[in-house]
Design a protein around this motif. Structure first.
Motif, short mmCIF file in Angstrom:
data_model
loop_
_atom_site.label_atom_id
_atom_site.label_comp_id
_atom_site.label_asym_id
_atom_site.label_seq_id
_atom_site.Cartn_x
_atom_site.Cartn_y
_atom_site.Cartn_z
N LEU A 1 -65.76 43.34 81.63
CA LEU A 1 -66.63 44.51 81.56
C LEU A 1 -66.11 45.63 82.46
CD1 LEU A 1 -70.17 42.83 81.61
CD2 LEU A 1 -68.70 43.37 79.65
N ALA A 2 -65.62 45.26 83.63
CA ALA A 2 -65.06 46.26 84.54
C ALA A 2 -63.83 46.89 83.92
CB ALA A 2 -64.72 45.61 85.88
N ALA A 3 -63.00 46.08 83.25
CA ALA A 3 -61.78 46.59 82.63
C ALA A 3 -62.08 47.59 81.52
CB ALA A 3 -60.95 45.42 82.09
N ARG A 4 -63.26 47.47 80.91
CA ARG A 4 -63.66 48.39 79.84
C ARG A 4 -64.43 49.60 80.36
NH1 ARG A 4 -66.33 44.13 75.69
NH2 ARG A 4 -66.97 46.04 74.59
N GLY A 5 -64.52 49.71 81.68
CA GLY A 5 -65.19 50.86 82.28
C GLY A 5 -66.69 50.81 82.17
#
Length: 286
Positions: free
Chosen positions: A97-101
């Protein structure tokens, strides 16, 4: 699902109490309903301790919960699951989720964040988060910061017909998640807090239901309005969405929802007074 063989297409339900106090009549109703629905369908009934609140969760309460359930005549399949054994697994699932902003750090008040991490209850209204920290980068995260889901950004990445099926009498039927309604009513929920191994109810519960193969989530209607959060997380993380069944609440003489502070209605006290499991079923309307 560790320790259990799950037949294809099996009905799998669960009872997931927090071991922070004794079970009361409301818990009995929810546990019996989930158990009986699973057994009637020839399925599985699981027991999970939602003990991520390590300060308030006690082994003595856990032992009493299991004793009360056995007294009620309920049996569960496989070993008891404990969320406290899987804290690292929950936080690891946030990385995609963090990688997808879709996540951002939040340094707002400690009390507000801790309240947002627990399961919602009827009559408890958490103030809508105004987005104070929205826009912060993950690189700016400091010790003690929480992680919030940017709900608007998340919904923009999901299909417009995202929803779930409900079988409880009060809300039976299909439900499509309205993005504007979700943003206005739920907002950017907290998913975890750094440095304290605290994981939000929304996240841990959704992950466990998927990992344990739960097909039917049977719980109180006070959690219905927050189901969209879990459905959103399920789709973001590529998890299946179970069927939901939100049942009526057991209330006191004043119409208030029973809580763990209502010791007068603790199952252990009824047991001590000679009440039978059949009496409990009649008392809760089963």
């Amino acid at each position: 699902m560790a320790g259990v063989t799950r037949p294809a297409g099996a009905f799998v339900s669960r009872f997931a109490p927090s071991p922070t106090g004794p079970l009361h009549l409301g818990h009995a109703y929810s546990a019996i309903l989930a158990h009986d629905m699973a057994r009637a369908a020839g399925g599985l009934f699981l027991l999970r301790m939602e003990d991520t609140d390590t300060e308030r969760s006690k082994y003595a309460y856990e032992a009493q919960i299991m004793e009360d359930l056995q007294w009620l005549g309920l049996t569960w399949d496989g070993p008891v699951q404990r969320q406290s054994d899987h804290l690292a697994r929950y936080t690891a699932r946030l990385a995609p989720l963090a990688a997808r902003g879709l996540l951002y750090p939040c340094s707002c008040t400690r009390s507000d964040i801790r309240a947002a991490l627990s399961a919602p209850q009827e009559g408890t209204v958490h103030p809508h988060y105004p987005g104070t920290c929205r826009g912060r980068s993950m690189a700016s995260r400091q010790p003690g910061d929480a992680l919030r889901l940017d709900l608007a950004a998340a919904l923009a990445q999901l299909p417009p017909d995202l929803g779930f099926t409900e079988t409880g009498a009060a809300h039976a039927g299909p439900h499509i998640i309205n993005p504007d309604d979700a943003i206005n009513r739920i907002g950017d929920v907290v998913l975890s807090r750094k440095g304290e191994d605290i994981v939000a109810y929304f996240l841990a519960s959704a992950l466990d239901d998927a990992d344990h193969g739960v097909t039917h989530v049977i719980r109180g209607e006070d959690l219905f309005d927050f189901t969209p959060v879990q459905v959103i997380l399920q789709h973001l993380l590529g998890l299946p969405t179970p069927t939901y069944h939100h049942h009526r609440l057991i209330r006191d003489d004043d119409g208030k929802r029973l809580a763990k502070r209502d010791d007068a209605r603790a199952l252990s006290k009824y047991r001590a007074e000679g009440t039978t499991p059949q009496d409990i079923r009649r008392m809760v309307g089963l």
